[in-house]
Design a protein around this motif. Structure first.
Motif, short mmCIF file in Angstrom:
data_model
loop_
_atom_site.label_atom_id
_atom_site.label_comp_id
_atom_site.label_asym_id
_atom_site.label_seq_id
_atom_site.Cartn_x
_atom_site.Cartn_y
_atom_site.Cartn_z
N THR A 152 0.85 -1.19 0.00
CA THR A 152 0.00 0.00 0.00
C THR A 152 0.88 1.24 0.00
OG1 THR A 152 -0.16 -0.15 2.41
CG2 THR A 152 -1.94 -1.12 1.14
N HIS A 199 -8.33 -3.25 -3.85
CA HIS A 199 -9.52 -2.75 -3.18
C HIS A 199 -10.79 -3.03 -3.97
CE1 HIS A 199 -7.73 0.42 -5.70
NE2 HIS A 199 -8.98 0.65 -6.06
N SER A 215 -2.38 -1.82 -3.79
CA SER A 215 -3.41 -0.78 -3.76
C SER A 215 -2.79 0.52 -3.28
CB SER A 215 -4.57 -1.17 -2.84
OG SER A 215 -5.51 -0.12 -2.76
N LEU A 231 -5.87 1.90 0.17
CA LEU A 231 -6.37 1.23 1.37
C LEU A 231 -5.85 1.91 2.63
CD1 LEU A 231 -6.00 -2.54 0.41
CD2 LEU A 231 -8.05 -1.15 0.40
N SER A 232 -6.70 1.98 3.65
CA SER A 232 -6.27 2.62 4.90
C SER A 232 -6.14 1.62 6.04
CB SER A 232 -7.27 3.71 5.29
OG SER A 232 -8.56 3.16 5.48
N VAL A 271 -5.30 -2.47 6.61
CA VAL A 271 -4.95 -3.71 5.93
C VAL A 271 -4.78 -4.88 6.90
CG1 VAL A 271 -3.82 -2.50 4.03
CG2 VAL A 271 -2.47 -3.18 6.02
N LEU A 323 -12.66 5.69 -1.72
CA LEU A 323 -11.66 4.96 -2.48
C LEU A 323 -11.62 5.44 -3.92
CD1 LEU A 323 -12.09 1.26 -1.26
CD2 LEU A 323 -10.07 2.69 -0.98
N PRO A 329 -12.62 0.29 6.35
CA PRO A 329 -12.01 -1.01 6.08
C PRO A 329 -12.70 -1.70 4.90
CG PRO A 329 -12.35 -0.73 8.42
CD PRO A 329 -13.03 0.43 7.77
N LEU A 330 -11.90 -2.39 4.13
CA LEU A 330 -12.40 -3.08 2.94
C LEU A 330 -13.44 -4.11 3.34
CD1 LEU A 330 -11.56 -2.88 -0.08
CD2 LEU A 330 -10.21 -4.93 0.29
#
Length: 941
Positions: free
Chosen positions: A255, A359, A393, A396-397, A399, A618, A669-670
């Motif tokens: 990331t 993502h 990605s 993403l924040s 992971v 995103l 979160p994903l």
């Protein structure tokens, strides 16, 4: 080291100056002095010994500030028409300041503005060479480069190519000799500052890093050198040398920000994976446009080292690979990878699987397929397969859950280093254009991300009011176009271009481009790349004559309805910076790398009607990443237009600011789409079908595992984030075991195994329910049904089933399509014309509803380019979208499926038919514009 304590305030002041605000509290002279004092503080020997500390963005903050200040001063000097020698000197200092910070892409971006034949001293040549090593061959071509200067440049070029330590040791002494001979204090200062830049260049050299590697890895490094990549970026070097990413076989998630170098890290992992010999490396891309870009890059860097293949489009398994005897690299869309894995025993040869834009897992059907593919790979790892999974990605924040999913020992590569500054602004309906600090590295400690850095008074030319009533939205669109056209021209005058304006619909891209062009006269001289596009339009696409008029004014639109040839030429003209303004759908916002200085967001809401919501953060981050391309610019500005048109629950004055702030927050979160009940019904059905198909695929991959459905469920990302994947997999299992329509697809023995019907179905990539529909269709297939009538019957049978992802085609197949020229009764005729390669424009105007149209402009008149009409153009958009996908992707998929399923039907006519040949007939008749199909499907399901 003594640093001025006000360098951050000075940089903030310079950023404000660039964006039109008064200089207080600093004058230009004061800012210049602060920048030079910062550079002077980094000239000592102790700094040279600790230069790697500057590879961390926090450690290099003073130099970043100095570089930005000098760049702004150079911009200001240019706009004021200052003498060219003074501008060049400022630009050289700015390039060196970026280079001293280890930021070679931004240094190279500054060098791009300098005419190399105007360099007047050895010191200036050296400054350019160390700031932009890719410029060295052009510098050496100059006749004025002689003696010790030529020797230095030749040695530097050889060191970057070979990593030879003997020649490397000679570079600093050679530079010291040039310093001793420098004429005047300015040249001396340039050369003294060049020492630290040279140290970075040597430290970041790819050849130096790979010096003691195998011949294969050194050859990979040489390929990078020959294609303009002699040095790593600081985070790349740190990741490859200081962490275990470069040597380990562990799974990893990378990331790093846009332009932070994640693609090259993936290339390095591929090279390491194939270093020992033959094997398979897979690079998975969610979008074909991105895939083409990655494929071209891998061909350049691995063309002599491995065989590189592009597998794009729908579900298709005809891949001719020999990973036991060759190094094979495959760039594939998820659908093609799925087909590839089902078609052969490639797991034993697989060395690494890279998933770009990871993502996308949370995006609909495609996200479900990617999650399932990664889960299948994880299950293979669990039974001993030796390969890596790498997820990439930029946005993403969080992971942690992904790392947990990928297993113990997964490497989390996270680096926030950016080669370009990212600025964000909002243009409010109050007439205030405000830039915020966001997360810029030079934000003062006392300021918050949403605090205002600089504000301009810029009234909207046209007043608007918030509404979601369709007729009122339509009535105000011209005002919205005029406002944003005014903003775009303002940004061009302020910061330059090119400028990208992102719209939600194709119609908006056209309307906005026409509004922009209306106030711009044609350019007196047209560049050749623009002439080429206009000639192509006049020769083959007369309905785009209005676009020719735009292009002559440096304006264009870009969307999936443009013919592929036109679209590609437009992209090349953008690369050459021959187009100033581009209004586009997200075809240019999802990973494609083009040089835009500024991005304007016209539509900050996404979706339609009651499904409108603020754009996901995103996606906003991806769009913001389209401006400020590394190596082209040092900054990129994203401006959000405070569009009042759309769902009032978001656009009403009382809530709009808060709703827009969601774009700027860190992404949540994903999440997984598996088991997500908060999705539209058609999307849930499509995801259910995908899960059914994926369970069929995993059963033969694990013939000895009991309860494979639950094993699959607990190995999914959904399970690791608290979702209920078990219910979805249990439902899929029951579907496979169901014998109510004859032979089941699987038997619930211990372990579960596929029946002959299941094995045939698995080869299709379809769900059990869809396979049953196709088998029933094949059982009643009459003899001697020609291919065009067959295509009609197939669309009637499966055109509205979940795997068919185009909503317009679904409505056409189901008989519910309204207000359209398309008619299912003409499908066989369209099929014949597709195979005969009849032009789209001719196919369009020959449809009965088009011929009988009572539109203000008849479709034939529109096709001939004699008049414009939004309604006819929208009809053409839908027509192209449906025929491209229907004949170019969906029907070939169904025909191949019929080939596998025909033996199950008990119908000799079905068994004896050349299904594969008919599938090929559609695909070879013409090349479907897969990129356009890709975008259209992704936007709908």
């Amino acid at each position: 080291m003594k640093l001025p304590d006000n360098y951050i305030a000075a940089e903030n002041s310079s950023a404000a100056m660039l964006r039109g605000q008064n200089l207080a509290p600093f004058s230009v002279g004061e800012m210049l002095a602060i920048a030079q004092n910062v550079m002077g503080a980094y000239q000592g020997a102790s700094i040279m010994e600790q230069s790697e500390a500057l590879h961390d963005e926090d450690g290099a903050r003073p130099l970043i500030a100095a570089a930005r200040i000098l760049e702004v001063i150079g911009h200001n000097q240019t706009s004021r028409g200052v003498e060219s020698d003074i501008i060049r000197r400022t630009q050289l200092l700015a390039a060196l300041a970026y280079g001293m910070a280890g930021n070679l892409p931004s240094a190279a971006a500054i060098v791009r503005r300098i005419q190399l034949d105007e360099l007047v001293s050895d010191a200036e040549v050296v400054s350019v060479a160390v700031s932009s090593p890719a410029s060295i061959p052009r510098l050496l071509a100059g006749e004025a480069v002689r003696g010790s200067l030529r020797s230095f440049l030749e040695h530097l070029a050889y060191v970057l190519y070979s990593g030879d330590p003997t020649y490397e040791k000679q570079l600093m002494p050679q530079l010291s000799d040039l310093i001793a001979k420098a004429a005047g204090p300015f040249n001396t200062a340039l050369l003294v500052n060049s020492r630290l830049v040279l140290k970075h260049v040597i430290d970041l050299s790819v050849a130096r890093t790979l010096l003691r590697s195998s011949s294969f890895m050194r050859a990979f490094g040489e390929a990078l050198y020959h294609h303009g990549r002699p040095c790593f970026l600081p985070p790349q070097k740190q990741i490859l040398e200081n962490g275990n990413f470069g040597q380990s076989l562990a799974n990893a998630i990378v990331t790093v920000p846009t332009s932070g170098g994640k693609t090259l890290l993936a290339e390095f992992a591929i090279a390491r994976a194939l270093e020992a010999g033959p094997g398979l490396a897979i690079y998975v891309v969610p979008y074909i446009a991105l895939g083409n870009q990655v494929f071209d890059t891998l061909v350049r860097h691995f063309g002599k080292l491995a065989r590189v293949h592009a597998f794009f489009g729908g579900f298709k398994a005809d891949a001719y690979l020999d990973p036991r005897n060759h190094r094979e690299i495959v760039v594939a869309t998820p659908e093609r990878l799925d087909a590839l894995l089902r078609s052969g025993s490639f797991y034993s040869s697989l060395r690494v699987a890279v998933f770009d834009e990871a993502h996308i897992i949370e995006n609909g059907v495609r996200g479900t397929r990617i999650e399932a593919l990664i889960t299948r790979l994880r299950l293979q790892q669990n039974v001993g397969a030796k390969f890596r999974i790498i997820l990439l990605s930029a946005v993403l924040s969080n992971v942690d859950a992904i790392c947990h999913w990928l297993g113990n020992g997964t490497i989390n590569v996270n680096n926030n280093w950016r080669p370009t500054a990212r600025r964000v602004a909002i243009w409010r309906n109050t007439g205030r254009l405000a830039w915020i600090y966001a997360n810029d590295t030079l934000r003062p400690d006392a300021r918050q991300p949403n605090d205002t850095l600089v504000e301009q008074v810029l009234p909207w030319p046209k007043t608007m009011y918030a509404t979601d009533v369709f007729r009122e939205v339509r009535a105000q669109l011209p005002a919205a176009f005029m406002n944003v056209a005014y903003l775009a021209r303002f940004m061009w005058q302020l910061l330059g271009g090119p400028i990208l304006i992102v719209c939600a619909t194709k119609a908006n891209t056209r309307g906005l481009a026409k509004t922009l062009a209306a106030s711009i006269p044609p350019h007196a001289v047209q560049p050749q790349c623009i002439i080429d596009i206009i000639e192509l339009i006049e020769r083959e696409h007369k309905h785009l004559s209005a676009l020719s008029n735009l292009l002559q004014r440096g304006v264009t639109y870009h969307n999936a309805s443009l013919p592929m040839g036109v679209r590609k030429l437009i992209e090349e003209a953008i690369r050459q910076r021959k187009i100033t303004y581009v209004s586009a759908t997200t075809t240019l916002a999802e990973g494609v790398d083009l040089p835009f200085r500024t991005t304007i967001l016209f539509d900050w809401l996404s979706g339609f009607k009651d499904k409108q919501v603020p754009m996901p953060s995103l996606l906003f981050r991806n769009i913001a990443g389209r401006c400020g391309r590394a190596g082209e610019f040092v900054e990129g500005d994203t401006v959000i237009f405070d569009n009042l048109l759309g769902a009032l629950r978001y656009t009403h004055e009382a809530v709009r600011g808060e709703a827009q702030s969601q774009l700027l927050t860190a992404p949540p979160p994903l999440t997984s789409t598996i088991g997500n009940d908060n999705l539209p019904q058609h999307e849930r059905e499509a995801i259910k079908a995908t899960i059914s198909s994926q369970l069929m695929a995993v059963i033969p991959e694990h013939p000895s595992v009991d309860n494979i459905d639950q094993h699959f469920a607990i190995s999914s990302y959904a399970h690791f984030t608290g979702g209920d994947a078990s219910s979805a997999l249990r439902e899929a299992r029951n579907e496979l075991l169901d014998s109510s329509r004859g032979e089941p697809f699987a038997l619930a023995a211990s372990p579960m195994w596929l029946t002959p019907k299941g094995l045939a179905a698995n080869a299709t990539g379809l769900s059990a329910a869809t396979v049953n529909e196709l088998v029933a269709f094949l059982a009643r297939l009459p003899a001697q049904l020609n291919i065009d009538m067959l295509s009609l019957e197939l669309i009637r049978t499966v055109g509205f089933l979940p795997e068919q992802g185009n909503l317009t085609l679904s409505e056409l197949a189901a008989g519910t399509l309204k207000r359209s020229y398309l008619d299912l009764n003409e499908w066989a005729d369209l099929s014949s014309k597709w195979r005969a390669r009849v032009r789209y424009e001719d196919m369009f105007i020959e449809m009965r509803k088009a011929q009988k149209s009572t539109s203000a402009v008849h479709p034939r008149t529109w096709v001939e380019g004699q008049s414009e009409n939004d309604y006819v153009e929208a009809q053409y958009d839908k027509f192209v979208e449906v025929v491209e996908y229907g004949f170019g992707v969906f029907l070939p998929w169904m025909l191949r499926a019929c080939s596998y399923l025909a033996p199950l039907s008990g119908n000799a006519h079905a068994v004896g038919r050349d299904w594969m040949g008919e599938a090929a007939a559609y695909e070879t008749a013409r090349h479907a514009d897969l990129e356009a199909v890709d975008v259209n499907i992704d936007n709908q399901v």
